[in-house]
Structure formats: C-alpha cells, structure tokens
Enzyme design. Structure first.
Site, PDB file in Angstrom:
ATOM      1  N   GLU A  35     -32.367 -11.836   7.042  1.00 12.39           N
ATOM      2  CA  GLU A  35     -31.571 -13.054   7.249  1.00 12.39           C
ATOM      3  C   GLU A  35     -30.258 -12.756   7.993  1.00 12.39           C
ATOM      4  O   GLU A  35     -29.684 -13.645   8.611  1.00 12.39           O
ATOM      5  CB  GLU A  35     -31.242 -13.718   5.901  1.00 12.39           C
ATOM      6  CG  GLU A  35     -32.457 -14.283   5.149  1.00 12.39           C
ATOM      7  CD  GLU A  35     -33.394 -13.215   4.562  1.00 12.39           C
ATOM      8  OE1 GLU A  35     -32.904 -12.114   4.201  1.00 12.39           O
ATOM      9  OE2 GLU A  35     -34.607 -13.469   4.486  1.00 12.39           O
ATOM     10  N   ASN A  36     -29.793 -11.503   7.951  1.00 13.84           N
ATOM     11  CA  ASN A  36     -28.527 -11.154   8.610  1.00 13.84           C
ATOM     12  C   ASN A  36     -28.572 -11.317  10.130  1.00 13.84           C
ATOM     13  O   ASN A  36     -27.536 -11.399  10.780  1.00 13.84           O
ATOM     14  CB  ASN A  36     -28.100  -9.710   8.277  1.00 13.84           C
ATOM     15  CG  ASN A  36     -27.521  -9.560   6.882  1.00 13.84           C
ATOM     16  OD1 ASN A  36     -27.566  -8.481   6.296  1.00 13.84           O
ATOM     17  ND2 ASN A  36     -26.970 -10.629   6.327  1.00 13.84           N
ATOM     18  N   ASP A  54     -22.060  -5.480  -0.950  1.00 15.36           N
ATOM     19  CA  ASP A  54     -21.588  -6.802  -0.540  1.00 15.36           C
ATOM     20  C   ASP A  54     -20.067  -6.867  -0.584  1.00 15.36           C
ATOM     21  O   ASP A  54     -19.427  -6.149  -1.356  1.00 15.36           O
ATOM     22  CB  ASP A  54     -22.201  -7.849  -1.496  1.00 15.36           C
ATOM     23  CG  ASP A  54     -22.090  -9.257  -0.946  1.00 15.36           C
ATOM     24  OD1 ASP A  54     -21.760  -9.421   0.248  1.00 15.36           O
ATOM     25  OD2 ASP A  54     -22.327 -10.204  -1.713  1.00 15.36           O
ATOM     26  N   GLY A  55     -19.505  -7.728   0.243  1.00 12.06           N
ATOM     27  CA  GLY A  55     -18.063  -7.994   0.175  1.00 12.06           C
ATOM     28  C   GLY A  55     -17.247  -7.404   1.312  1.00 12.06           C
ATOM     29  O   GLY A  55     -16.013  -7.459   1.271  1.00 12.06           O
ATOM     30  N   ASN A  56     -17.896  -6.880   2.339  1.00  9.54           N
ATOM     31  CA  ASN A  56     -17.143  -6.313   3.470  1.00  9.54           C
ATOM     32  C   ASN A  56     -16.303  -7.384   4.168  1.00  9.54           C
ATOM     33  O   ASN A  56     -15.150  -7.147   4.523  1.00  9.54           O
ATOM     34  CB  ASN A  56     -18.102  -5.710   4.510  1.00  9.54           C
ATOM     35  CG  ASN A  56     -18.838  -4.503   3.993  1.00  9.54           C
ATOM     36  OD1 ASN A  56     -18.539  -4.002   2.911  1.00  9.54           O
ATOM     37  ND2 ASN A  56     -19.803  -4.023   4.757  1.00  9.54           N
TER      38      ASN A  56
HETATM   39  C1  FPP Z   1     -22.266  -7.246   3.201  1.00  9.38           C
HETATM   40  O1  FPP Z   1     -20.963  -7.696   3.300  1.00  9.38           O
HETATM   41  C2  FPP Z   1     -22.481  -6.089   4.029  1.00  9.38           C
HETATM   42  C3  FPP Z   1     -23.303  -6.033   5.128  1.00  9.38           C
HETATM   43  C4  FPP Z   1     -24.081  -7.177   5.593  1.00  9.38           C
HETATM   44  C5  FPP Z   1     -23.404  -4.800   5.945  1.00  9.38           C
HETATM   45  C6  FPP Z   1     -23.421  -3.514   5.222  1.00  9.38           C
HETATM   46  C7  FPP Z   1     -22.976  -2.427   6.118  1.00  9.38           C
HETATM   47  C8  FPP Z   1     -22.207  -1.384   5.784  1.00  9.38           C
HETATM   48  C9  FPP Z   1     -21.773  -1.134   4.407  1.00  9.38           C
HETATM   49  C10 FPP Z   1     -21.708  -0.409   6.799  1.00  9.38           C
HETATM   50  C11 FPP Z   1     -22.670   0.516   7.387  1.00  9.38           C
HETATM   51  C12 FPP Z   1     -23.660   1.107   6.481  1.00  9.38           C
HETATM   52  C13 FPP Z   1     -24.707   1.817   6.925  1.00  9.38           C
HETATM   53  C14 FPP Z   1     -25.691   2.379   5.966  1.00  9.38           C
HETATM   54  C15 FPP Z   1     -24.916   2.086   8.347  1.00  9.38           C
HETATM   55  P1  FPP Z   1     -20.691  -9.142   3.872  1.00  9.38           P
HETATM   56  O2  FPP Z   1     -20.412  -9.040   5.323  1.00  9.38           O
HETATM   57  O3  FPP Z   1     -21.830 -10.047   3.522  1.00  9.38           O
HETATM   58  O4  FPP Z   1     -19.392  -9.547   3.075  1.00  9.38           O
HETATM   59  P2  FPP Z   1     -18.947 -11.007   2.602  1.00  9.38           P
HETATM   60  O5  FPP Z   1     -20.009 -11.508   1.653  1.00  9.38           O
HETATM   61  O6  FPP Z   1     -17.648 -10.740   1.933  1.00  9.38           O
HETATM   62  O7  FPP Z   1     -18.809 -11.837   3.837  1.00  9.38           O
END
Ligand code: FPP
Length: 239
Positions: free
Chosen positions: A65-66, A18-20
């Site tokens: 949910e995404n 989480d946290g991207n």
């Molecule tokens: C959550 O961060 C992350 C995701 C919904 C996507 C995860 C994907 C990756 C790590 C990249 C690709 C990985 C693979 C295995 C192909 P968020 O977007 O919810 O962050 P936020 O809570 O800060 O908005």
C-alpha cells in the site's frame, strides 16, 4: 550485554517500524528525515538482535500500500533502501547475517531488484541470523500466491495432501519459525496486513516510541516484557 533479566529470549522477532513521519513533523523536518534517522534505528536493532543471538528478525519496511504515497516520498524511500543495502553489507558479512526479502521484488525498479538479488546472493552463506525485510509486502498477497502455487502443485500431483505444514512451505517465510514477538512502534493498534498467517500465536507489544527513537534500550524493554509473558498457545496453564 546485560541479558540477566531476560530469561527466555524470542527466537523470531518481527517489527512494524512506524512513526517516521510523525517524528519528522514534531521537529518541522521533511518526512524523509524521519526515514533517514529510522535507518539508524534499523542498524541498532539488527546489531542488538545479533548480539543477543536471536536468529530471526523480520522488519516491515515497505508495504504494498505504501506505493500510493506521494511520488517524491516513494522515490526517497527507494534511495534510502539502496543506501541501506550498500552501507550495511559489511555489517551483514562481519556478523553472519543473511538477508532475505519478503514480498514481490518485481515491483521495484530493475536497479533495486538487482541490488536486492546481489545482497541476498552475497549473504546467502551467512548462518548466524536471518534478516527478513518485508518490501512491497502484503500478507494477503503472500497467502494468495501460496494458495495458487499449492493448488497447481496439487493438480499436478506433486503434493498429495494439504495441511498447515504443507501450506507453510509456500509462504515467503518457508522453513522459518513463526514470530514469537511482534513489536509495533508509535502506538498504533493495528496489524496492517503484516504476516497474517504467521502471527497466529505471536505475542504483541505496542510502544508509543516513534521508530527513529526506538533504539537498544527500548528494544531491550520489549524483550524483557516478552520474557514475562505466559505463553499458552491456547492450552490451559499447568497446575
Ligand atoms: C513508517 O513510518 C515507516 C516506513 C513506511 C518506512 C520504513 C523505513 C525505514 C525505517 C528506513 C529504512 C529501512 C530499511 C530497512 C531500508 P511512517 O512514514 O508511516 O510514519 P507516520 O505514520 O508517522 O507518518
């Protein structure tokens, strides 16, 4: 690799990445940049897990949910998934890593479904590590589909009794041990519909580090913390 300080490693590690989005926002970048750098963290953690001989790693990459995220972000996440599968296949083959998907891959566009099937097929004889990637995943859905299939099998008479061991065979993690450690990055204290059945006795570890910054050092720190935990599985400590 220096694992001297780590006395007992987990057999199965699960991670809520989480946290991207926050990582990107902090840098005034589009959210997709966070996902792209997050893909590098995936590589780091997969490689480290393999080097440590930890046989099971489960990553939560995309929840059911995404799908409700803005269309453009979903589109970019699917592109990243395709890039990931393409780019990481050699690493999986060289390192004996078998890819398995937890979730309903029929929710994905046909081209991605084929790519996922193909990668699972190509890696299916790899024996050193299971890499589970949860995609379009919902733990409640997993439990529900298990209950439905089990009910049908029971009605047909192909199973005679229902208990925990039998039930587990119907989950997408069938045959795998439950996670010993669940890591969540970016500080949120939630499970978010992830592996609800399997984490009954799992140790939880939450770090403030955002996923794109979660690399080998941070991972080793989590493993060290795990090795210090006293797991009792509901029993009392021996005197
Ligand atoms: C959550 O961060 C992350 C995701 C919904 C996507 C995860 C994907 C990756 C790590 C990249 C690709 C990985 C693979 C295995 C192909 P968020 O977007 O919810 O962050 P936020 O809570 O800060 O908005």
């Amino acid at each position: 690799m220096d694992t001297d300080e780590i006395k007992n490693l987990p057999v199965h590690v699960a991670i809520i990445m989480d946290g991207n989005g926050r990582w990107a926002r902090q840098r005034n970048l589009p959210r997709v940049e966070g996902h792209l750098v997050g893909m590098e963290s995936v590589r780091d953690v997969v490689t480290t897990t393999r080097k440590l001989n930890i046989p099971y790693l489960t990553l939560y990459a995309f929840s059911k949910e995404n799908w409700t995220r803005p269309k453009e972000e979903v589109k970019r996440l699917l592109e990243i998934l395709e890039i990931y599968l393409e780019r990481e296949l050699p690493l999986m083959m060289e390192n004996g890593i078998r890819l398995n998907i937890l979730g309903d891959i029929r929710d994905f566009p046909k081209r991605i479904q084929r790519k996922l099937q193909e990668t699972m097929e190509k890696t299916k004889r790899n024996k050193d590590m299971w890499l589970n990637i949860a995609l379009s995943y919902s733990a409640r859905k997993e439990i529900l589909q298990a209950a439905k299939t089990l009910a049908e099998d029971y009605r047909r008479g192909s199973i005679k009794r229902i208990n925990e061991r039998v039930f587990e065979r119907y989950l997408w993690t069938s045959g795998m041990p439950d996670p010993d450690l669940l890591i969540r990055t970016s500080g949120e204290m939630r499970i978010s519909n992830f592996l609800l059945w399997q984490i009954a006795y799992t140790e939880l570890y939450v770090t403030e580090i955002l996923w794109p910054d979660f690399r080998k050092e941070a991972y080793m720190e989590a493993l060290k913390e795990y090795s210090r935990r006293d797991r009792r599985f509901g029993r009392v400590k021996e005197a």
